[in-house]
Write a protein that holds these residues in place. Sequence first.
Motif, PDB file in Angstrom:
ATOM      1  N   VAL A 154       0.894  -1.376   0.086  1.00 30.06           N
ATOM      2  CA  VAL A 154      -0.091  -0.066  -0.039  1.00 30.06           C
ATOM      3  C   VAL A 154       0.864   1.246  -0.213  1.00 30.06           C
ATOM      4  O   VAL A 154       0.479   2.392   0.204  1.00 30.06           O
ATOM      5  CB  VAL A 154      -1.055   0.104   1.180  1.00 30.06           C
ATOM      6  CG1 VAL A 154      -1.936  -1.092   1.194  1.00 30.06           C
ATOM      7  CG2 VAL A 154      -0.275   0.063   2.544  1.00 30.06           C
TER       8      VAL A 154
ATOM      9  N   ASN B 243       3.348   2.738  -5.715  1.00 31.20           N
ATOM     10  CA  ASN B 243       2.270   2.347  -5.189  1.00 31.20           C
ATOM     11  C   ASN B 243       1.257   3.354  -4.494  1.00 31.20           C
ATOM     12  O   ASN B 243      -0.021   3.448  -4.674  1.00 31.20           O
ATOM     13  CB  ASN B 243       2.397   1.138  -4.091  1.00 31.20           C
ATOM     14  CG  ASN B 243       2.789  -0.033  -4.776  1.00 31.20           C
ATOM     15  OD1 ASN B 243       2.735  -0.355  -5.972  1.00 31.20           O
ATOM     16  ND2 ASN B 243       3.523  -0.949  -3.866  1.00 31.20           N
ATOM     17  N   ARG B 244       2.266   4.257  -3.915  1.00 34.79           N
ATOM     18  CA  ARG B 244       1.382   5.538  -3.236  1.00 34.79           C
ATOM     19  C   ARG B 244       0.922   6.366  -4.381  1.00 34.79           C
ATOM     20  O   ARG B 244      -0.396   6.869  -4.394  1.00 34.79           O
ATOM     21  CB  ARG B 244       2.381   6.154  -2.502  1.00 34.79           C
ATOM     22  CG  ARG B 244       2.648   5.784  -1.088  1.00 34.79           C
ATOM     23  CD  ARG B 244       3.288   6.737  -0.245  1.00 34.79           C
ATOM     24  NE  ARG B 244       4.594   7.315  -0.777  1.00 34.79           N
ATOM     25  CZ  ARG B 244       5.806   6.854  -0.705  1.00 34.79           C
ATOM     26  NH1 ARG B 244       5.726   5.814   0.149  1.00 34.79           N
ATOM     27  NH2 ARG B 244       6.716   7.360  -0.864  1.00 34.79           N
ATOM     28  N   TYR B 246       0.056   5.693  -7.491  1.00 34.14           N
ATOM     29  CA  TYR B 246      -0.905   5.105  -8.007  1.00 34.14           C
ATOM     30  C   TYR B 246      -2.382   4.948  -7.193  1.00 34.14           C
ATOM     31  O   TYR B 246      -3.203   5.240  -7.927  1.00 34.14           O
ATOM     32  CB  TYR B 246      -0.625   3.284  -8.572  1.00 34.14           C
ATOM     33  CG  TYR B 246      -1.563   2.692  -9.214  1.00 34.14           C
ATOM     34  CD1 TYR B 246      -1.531   2.817 -10.687  1.00 34.14           C
ATOM     35  CD2 TYR B 246      -2.632   1.902  -8.716  1.00 34.14           C
ATOM     36  CE1 TYR B 246      -2.296   2.203 -11.550  1.00 34.14           C
ATOM     37  CE2 TYR B 246      -3.534   1.296  -9.563  1.00 34.14           C
ATOM     38  CZ  TYR B 246      -3.578   1.448 -11.036  1.00 34.14           C
ATOM     39  OH  TYR B 246      -4.351   0.957 -11.964  1.00 34.14           O
ATOM     40  N   LEU B 247      -1.971   4.641  -6.177  1.00 37.12           N
ATOM     41  CA  LEU B 247      -3.274   4.734  -5.322  1.00 37.12           C
ATOM     42  C   LEU B 247      -4.097   6.180  -5.249  1.00 37.12           C
ATOM     43  O   LEU B 247      -5.274   6.195  -5.407  1.00 37.12           O
ATOM     44  CB  LEU B 247      -3.156   4.211  -3.717  1.00 37.12           C
ATOM     45  CG  LEU B 247      -3.134   2.900  -3.460  1.00 37.12           C
ATOM     46  CD1 LEU B 247      -2.563   2.841  -2.097  1.00 37.12           C
ATOM     47  CD2 LEU B 247      -4.216   2.341  -3.729  1.00 37.12           C
ATOM     48  N   LYS B 248      -3.010   7.134  -5.105  1.00 35.33           N
ATOM     49  CA  LYS B 248      -3.717   8.473  -5.028  1.00 35.33           C
ATOM     50  C   LYS B 248      -4.221   8.676  -6.376  1.00 35.33           C
ATOM     51  O   LYS B 248      -5.466   9.424  -6.382  1.00 35.33           O
ATOM     52  CB  LYS B 248      -2.521   9.281  -4.967  1.00 35.33           C
ATOM     53  CG  LYS B 248      -2.165   9.713  -3.516  1.00 35.33           C
ATOM     54  CD  LYS B 248      -1.233  11.042  -3.395  1.00 35.33           C
ATOM     55  CE  LYS B 248       0.309  10.693  -3.890  1.00 35.33           C
ATOM     56  NZ  LYS B 248       1.214  11.848  -3.657  1.00 35.33           N
ATOM     57  N   ALA B 250      -5.406   6.763  -8.639  1.00 32.62           N
ATOM     58  CA  ALA B 250      -6.764   5.934  -8.765  1.00 32.62           C
ATOM     59  C   ALA B 250      -7.984   6.323  -8.085  1.00 32.62           C
ATOM     60  O   ALA B 250      -9.049   6.592  -8.572  1.00 32.62           O
ATOM     61  CB  ALA B 250      -6.332   4.498  -8.442  1.00 32.62           C
ATOM     62  N   ILE B 251      -7.702   6.971  -7.018  1.00 33.79           N
ATOM     63  CA  ILE B 251      -8.709   7.462  -5.965  1.00 33.79           C
ATOM     64  C   ILE B 251      -9.252   8.924  -6.599  1.00 33.79           C
ATOM     65  O   ILE B 251     -10.427   9.287  -6.759  1.00 33.79           O
ATOM     66  CB  ILE B 251      -8.340   7.797  -4.674  1.00 33.79           C
ATOM     67  CG1 ILE B 251      -8.016   6.349  -3.934  1.00 33.79           C
ATOM     68  CG2 ILE B 251      -9.194   8.642  -3.897  1.00 33.79           C
ATOM     69  CD1 ILE B 251      -7.345   6.633  -2.545  1.00 33.79           C
TER      70      ILE B 251
END
Lengths: 192, 253
Positions: A154, B243-244, B246-248, B250-251
């Motif tokens: 994550v 990963n950070r 991508y998460l940011k 994607a949100i």
Amino acid sequence: MSVVSEDTFNSTSHFMGTNAVVQFVLQPILAFGVIFHLSMGIYLDTQNNKARSVKYAMNKPGTNSSWMSRNMKITGIMILLFLGLHFYDFWIPELNTKYIVGDMSGLNEHGGMRYFEELQHKFADPIWVILYVLSFVFLALHLLHGFQSAFQSVGFRHTKYTPIIQKLGNIYAIVVPLGFMFIAIFHYVSQL
Amino acid sequence: MSDKGMNLTLKIWRQKDAQSQGKMETYQIADISEHMSFLEMLDVLNEQLISEGQEPVAFDHDCREGICGMCSLYINGEAHGPDRGVTTCQLHMRMFNDGDTIYIEPFRAKAFPVVKDLVVDRSAFDRIQHSGGFVSVNTSGNTQDANALPIPKDDADKAFDAATCIGCGACVATCKNASAMLYVSAKVSQFALLPQGKVEAKDRVMNMVKQMDLEGFGNCTNTGACEVECPKGISLDNIARMNREYLKAAIDK
């Protein structure tokens, strides 16, 4: 709890087995989590297997990575097998007693609480004790990589905090399974 | 150090072309100096094969000083061989002993198809780079001086470290899942850390990850093997950063 007090174990087990929040909220969340984890694992592993069709004639993965990190599939399958056994041996009979037979009393045929007695009966069998201990060895191996890997996935990685997470993960991965192993061995030895 | 030549048995992957079935072939080579580089040893083998009327072994190489990222051999079960922090061209024969058997294979991944013998097609990396590994800079004549933008030293250092990735593919070759996460994350990080790269940060990470998946690379399971085998020591920090990012993205999308 079972190694400390029979009564406390009985009352806690009865509470966990009959409380609506535990049974109908927490248990489904846990089940969903397990199914999601398993489904993602199978999906990603299928993709990973396709990503290298020709294997190396000579490969030395041990020189650059830990056994645990490379064999999450094996340790995961062993945990899943144990989970299957646990369902067959404990969870399904419990559902049958409580929701099909309709006996929510938690009592045995003599009128006493049945939980501690059932636990003692289970761990009187050395085969079951060995299976239980082995399963938790696999859980420990799975967690030794899985705990800190989850943080990396994550994006949580930090020069100062990651070494602490890795140490905490190692402690968690060893202490928790050791605790479960101790329960099985304790009850087996106490009945010798 | 002794100058006594080594006698070696080489087991090398031979494959006529991309369509042919390949196999491991065994060759004997004698009097190899420990001061030779690994590629020089292969040059000697090829001279021997040519003099015997056989087809020489095809292998990628260019600068031979660890900069270009062309050399790409899987030697005795490790990407770029048993040494650390080096490319194949920087590997020396002193890492081996007289009488050794050395396995030499191409980098294996579905996304890196074999072209011939030990040469693989790594254009998948180029396509990932084209999908987002750039910053759009106005070059109309009003370009701002880079030094006019204040950048924390720590960020500049991390961006520079990420930019040292030479795109050799050792990370893919060594990963048990043939994942390209270390390469892609280095290319994402070198821009994500700098103000010039922030404008296109979200599109960049989404597009590069999408292209990575389209190319057929596997997924990262955080074994850390890529970081160990990387000749430039690209850190796993970059994968966490990607990963950070991508998460940011994607949100927000």
